[in-house]
Scaffold this motif. Structure first.
Motif, PDB file in Angstrom:
ATOM      1  N   TRP A  26       0.859  -1.187   0.000  1.00  0.00           N
ATOM      2  CA  TRP A  26       0.000   0.000   0.000  1.00  0.00           C
ATOM      3  C   TRP A  26       0.890   1.229   0.000  1.00  0.00           C
ATOM      4  N   ARG A  34      -7.171  -6.367  -3.848  1.00  0.00           N
ATOM      5  CA  ARG A  34      -5.902  -6.168  -4.540  1.00  0.00           C
ATOM      6  C   ARG A  34      -5.336  -7.537  -4.910  1.00  0.00           C
ATOM      7  N   GLU A  36      -9.799   5.631  -3.999  1.00  0.00           N
ATOM      8  CA  GLU A  36     -10.561   4.384  -3.948  1.00  0.00           C
ATOM      9  C   GLU A  36     -11.062   4.118  -2.527  1.00  0.00           C
ATOM     10  N   ASP A  64      -4.968   5.264  -4.592  1.00  0.00           N
ATOM     11  CA  ASP A  64      -5.313   4.456  -3.417  1.00  0.00           C
ATOM     12  C   ASP A  64      -6.273   5.222  -2.515  1.00  0.00           C
ATOM     13  N   TYR A  65      -5.922   6.475  -2.246  1.00  0.00           N
ATOM     14  CA  TYR A  65      -6.722   7.318  -1.366  1.00  0.00           C
ATOM     15  C   TYR A  65      -8.130   7.511  -1.918  1.00  0.00           C
ATOM     16  N   SER A 101      -5.325   6.094   4.854  1.00  0.00           N
ATOM     17  CA  SER A 101      -5.298   5.577   3.488  1.00  0.00           C
ATOM     18  C   SER A 101      -4.459   6.432   2.543  1.00  0.00           C
TER      19      SER A 101
END
Length: 128
Positions: free
Chosen positions: A25, A47, A34, A31-32, A117
């Motif tokens: 991660w 993932r 999502e 990423d944030y 996140s």
């Protein structure tokens, strides 16, 4: 008196990831975004390397309490004090409570990290 290390975010959701894959991660903008797409209290991002549990809804102060049956993630939404919140978390009869939401998550038998996140996995607080 019970205690916990409180985990807070910079405004986004927290994620929970096994230590063995936590470095995967990266906390990128993708990423944030999502993770922010999870609108419920809990959500799952799939993932290649494993599932990511997202503590969504609001960026609530979060801790982990050790109970005889295993660790419990506590999110501070409403409580008059830290002491009262942790006392309830330690002594609540969990099997008598009604779930607000349910989510089936496959857990690994290992330590997990909880962190913002938007951050890299290396910033995680480990939960044993």
């Amino acid at each position: 008196m019970p205690s916990t290390e409180w985990i807070e975010s910079a405004g986004g959701p927290l994620v929970v990831i096994p230590r063995s894959v936590i470095a995967e991660w990266k906390g990128t903008p993708a990423d944030y975004e999502e993770a922010c797409g999870i609108e419920d209290y809990l959500g799952l991002l799939c993932r290649e390397w494993g599932d990511v549990l997202v503590l969504g809804d609001e960026p609530l102060r979060t801790g982990v309490v050790a109970r005889p049956e295993g660790p419990v993630i506590v999110r501070w939404m409403f409580a008059p004090s830290t002491e009262r919140l942790l006392d309830v978390a330690l002594h609540a009869k969990l099997d008598e409570l009604s779930a607000l939401e349910t989510l089936r998550v496959g857990l690994r038998d290992e330590v997990y990290g909880i962190f913002d996140s938007g951050a890299d996995g290396s910033s995680a607080v480990m939960v044993e």
